[in-house]
Design a protein around this motif. Structure first.
Motif, PDB file in Angstrom:
ATOM      1  N   THR A  85      -0.504  21.165  -3.120  1.00 30.70           N
ATOM      2  CA  THR A  85      -0.815  21.029  -4.573  1.00 30.70           C
ATOM      3  C   THR A  85      -1.429  22.287  -5.123  1.00 30.70           C
ATOM      4  N   ARG A  86      -0.941  22.273  -6.352  1.00 30.94           N
ATOM      5  CA  ARG A  86      -1.647  23.474  -7.207  1.00 30.94           C
ATOM      6  C   ARG A  86      -3.199  23.436  -7.143  1.00 30.94           C
ATOM      7  N   ASP A  87      -3.845  22.390  -6.822  1.00 31.54           N
ATOM      8  CA  ASP A  87      -5.245  22.326  -6.649  1.00 31.54           C
ATOM      9  C   ASP A  87      -5.595  22.819  -5.288  1.00 31.54           C
ATOM     10  N   ASP A  88      -4.645  22.751  -4.363  1.00 32.50           N
ATOM     11  CA  ASP A  88      -4.958  23.408  -2.952  1.00 32.50           C
ATOM     12  C   ASP A  88      -4.927  25.072  -3.314  1.00 32.50           C
ATOM     13  N   VAL A  89      -3.961  25.346  -3.884  1.00 30.11           N
ATOM     14  CA  VAL A  89      -3.719  26.575  -3.900  1.00 30.11           C
ATOM     15  C   VAL A  89      -4.965  27.355  -4.733  1.00 30.11           C
ATOM     16  N   ASN A  90      -5.352  26.701  -5.915  1.00 30.52           N
ATOM     17  CA  ASN A  90      -6.565  26.988  -6.827  1.00 30.52           C
ATOM     18  C   ASN A  90      -7.802  27.229  -5.881  1.00 30.52           C
ATOM     19  N   ALA A  91      -7.847  26.192  -4.963  1.00 31.51           N
ATOM     20  CA  ALA A  91      -9.178  26.381  -4.077  1.00 31.51           C
ATOM     21  C   ALA A  91      -8.810  27.517  -3.235  1.00 31.51           C
ATOM     22  N   MET A  92      -7.742  27.825  -2.682  1.00 28.60           N
ATOM     23  CA  MET A  92      -7.662  29.152  -1.900  1.00 28.60           C
ATOM     24  C   MET A  92      -8.053  30.454  -2.668  1.00 28.60           C
ATOM     25  N   CYS A  93      -7.523  30.354  -3.846  1.00 24.53           N
ATOM     26  CA  CYS A  93      -7.863  31.423  -4.979  1.00 24.53           C
ATOM     27  C   CYS A  93      -9.478  31.572  -4.989  1.00 24.53           C
ATOM     28  N   GLU A  94     -10.083  30.450  -5.200  1.00 19.62           N
ATOM     29  CA  GLU A  94     -11.462  30.248  -5.461  1.00 19.62           C
ATOM     30  C   GLU A  94     -12.415  30.939  -4.176  1.00 19.62           C
ATOM     31  N   LYS A  95     -11.880  30.516  -3.280  1.00 14.54           N
ATOM     32  CA  LYS A  95     -12.441  30.666  -1.688  1.00 14.54           C
ATOM     33  C   LYS A  95     -12.233  32.080  -1.278  1.00 14.54           C
ATOM     34  N   LEU A  96     -11.017  32.683  -1.573  1.00 15.03           N
ATOM     35  CA  LEU A  96     -10.795  33.828  -0.799  1.00 15.03           C
ATOM     36  C   LEU A  96      -9.734  34.767  -1.498  1.00 15.03           C
ATOM     37  N   LEU A  97      -9.014  34.267  -2.227  1.00 11.54           N
ATOM     38  CA  LEU A  97      -7.956  35.333  -2.959  1.00 11.54           C
ATOM     39  C   LEU A  97      -8.281  36.066  -3.807  1.00 11.54           C
ATOM     40  N   ALA A  98      -9.233  35.711  -4.634  1.00 12.54           N
ATOM     41  CA  ALA A  98      -9.729  36.378  -5.873  1.00 12.54           C
ATOM     42  C   ALA A  98     -11.303  36.178  -5.972  1.00 12.54           C
ATOM     43  N   ASN A  99     -11.901  37.392  -6.258  1.00 13.86           N
ATOM     44  CA  ASN A  99     -13.198  37.579  -6.578  1.00 13.86           C
ATOM     45  C   ASN A  99     -13.688  37.046  -7.850  1.00 13.86           C
ATOM     46  N   THR A 100     -13.865  35.855  -7.964  1.00 10.97           N
ATOM     47  CA  THR A 100     -13.499  35.303  -9.331  1.00 10.97           C
ATOM     48  C   THR A 100     -14.912  35.834 -10.452  1.00 10.97           C
ATOM     49  N   VAL A 101     -15.696  36.540  -9.714  1.00 15.84           N
ATOM     50  CA  VAL A 101     -16.815  37.130 -10.796  1.00 15.84           C
ATOM     51  C   VAL A 101     -16.158  38.249 -11.546  1.00 15.84           C
ATOM     52  N   ILE A 102     -15.268  39.181 -10.930  1.00 13.50           N
ATOM     53  CA  ILE A 102     -14.612  40.103 -11.669  1.00 13.50           C
ATOM     54  C   ILE A 102     -13.131  39.967 -11.758  1.00 13.50           C
ATOM     55  N   GLU A 103     -12.603  39.207 -10.963  1.00 10.69           N
ATOM     56  CA  GLU A 103     -11.147  38.886 -11.283  1.00 10.69           C
ATOM     57  C   GLU A 103     -10.599  37.481 -11.735  1.00 10.69           C
ATOM     58  N   SER A 104      -9.584  37.425 -12.245  1.00 12.71           N
ATOM     59  CA  SER A 104      -8.845  36.235 -12.697  1.00 12.71           C
ATOM     60  C   SER A 104      -7.698  36.115 -12.156  1.00 12.71           C
ATOM     61  N   TYR A 105      -7.000  34.923 -11.976  1.00  8.76           N
ATOM     62  CA  TYR A 105      -6.008  34.654 -11.334  1.00  8.76           C
ATOM     63  C   TYR A 105      -4.939  33.662 -11.874  1.00  8.76           C
ATOM     64  N   ALA A 106      -3.603  33.745 -11.851  1.00 10.05           N
ATOM     65  CA  ALA A 106      -2.557  32.738 -12.264  1.00 10.05           C
ATOM     66  C   ALA A 106      -1.630  32.508 -11.034  1.00 10.05           C
ATOM     67  N   VAL A 107      -1.441  31.057 -10.868  1.00  8.70           N
ATOM     68  CA  VAL A 107      -0.656  30.454  -9.878  1.00  8.70           C
ATOM     69  C   VAL A 107       0.370  30.002 -10.309  1.00  8.70           C
ATOM     70  N   ASP A 108       1.707  30.444  -9.596  1.00 12.48           N
ATOM     71  CA  ASP A 108       3.005  30.099  -9.968  1.00 12.48           C
ATOM     72  C   ASP A 108       3.555  29.156  -8.842  1.00 12.48           C
ATOM     73  N   MET A 109       4.010  27.946  -9.230  1.00  9.92           N
ATOM     74  CA  MET A 109       4.585  27.204  -7.989  1.00  9.92           C
ATOM     75  C   MET A 109       5.975  27.184  -8.215  1.00  9.92           C
ATOM     76  N   ASP A 110       6.884  27.320  -6.971  1.00  9.74           N
ATOM     77  CA  ASP A 110       8.165  27.012  -6.802  1.00  9.74           C
ATOM     78  C   ASP A 110       8.292  25.921  -5.847  1.00  9.74           C
ATOM     79  N   SER A 111       9.458  25.148  -5.836  1.00  7.01           N
ATOM     80  CA  SER A 111       9.512  24.152  -4.681  1.00  7.01           C
ATOM     81  C   SER A 111      10.440  24.839  -3.840  1.00  7.01           C
TER      82      SER A 111
END
Length: 77
Positions: free
Chosen positions: A51-77
């Motif tokens: 799910t998008r929530d799963d990917v958001n969790a990946m971003c929050e925990k590893l893929l983005a440093n949310t202190v200084i970075e923002s992120y956008a997720v685009d999901m394709d089937s």
């Protein structure tokens, strides 16, 4: 299923790589360049049902440093 995550520095955070690219482009005669922000794109191959929530969790925990970075997720089937 694929997800593309785009990570960028937040507005107001200095971007030395972007400034270096801007300077190089101006030095090459591309006078129309007014600003450059450099980021990264991460493409994930995911199991069906992720799910998008799963990917958001990946971003929050590893893929983005949310202190200084923002992120956008685009999901394709």
């Amino acid at each position: 299923m694929k997800a593309t995550v785009t990570v960028m520095l937040k507005t107001g955070v200095l971007d030395p790589q972007g400034e270096a690219v801007k300077s190089a482009l101006l030095g090459m005669g591309f006078d129309s360049v007014q600003g450059v922000r450099q980021g990264k794109t991460i493409t994930l191959d995911l199991a069906n049902g992720t799910t998008r929530d799963d990917v958001n969790a990946m971003c929050e925990k590893l893929l983005a440093n949310t202190v200084i970075e923002s992120y956008a997720v685009d999901m394709d089937s």
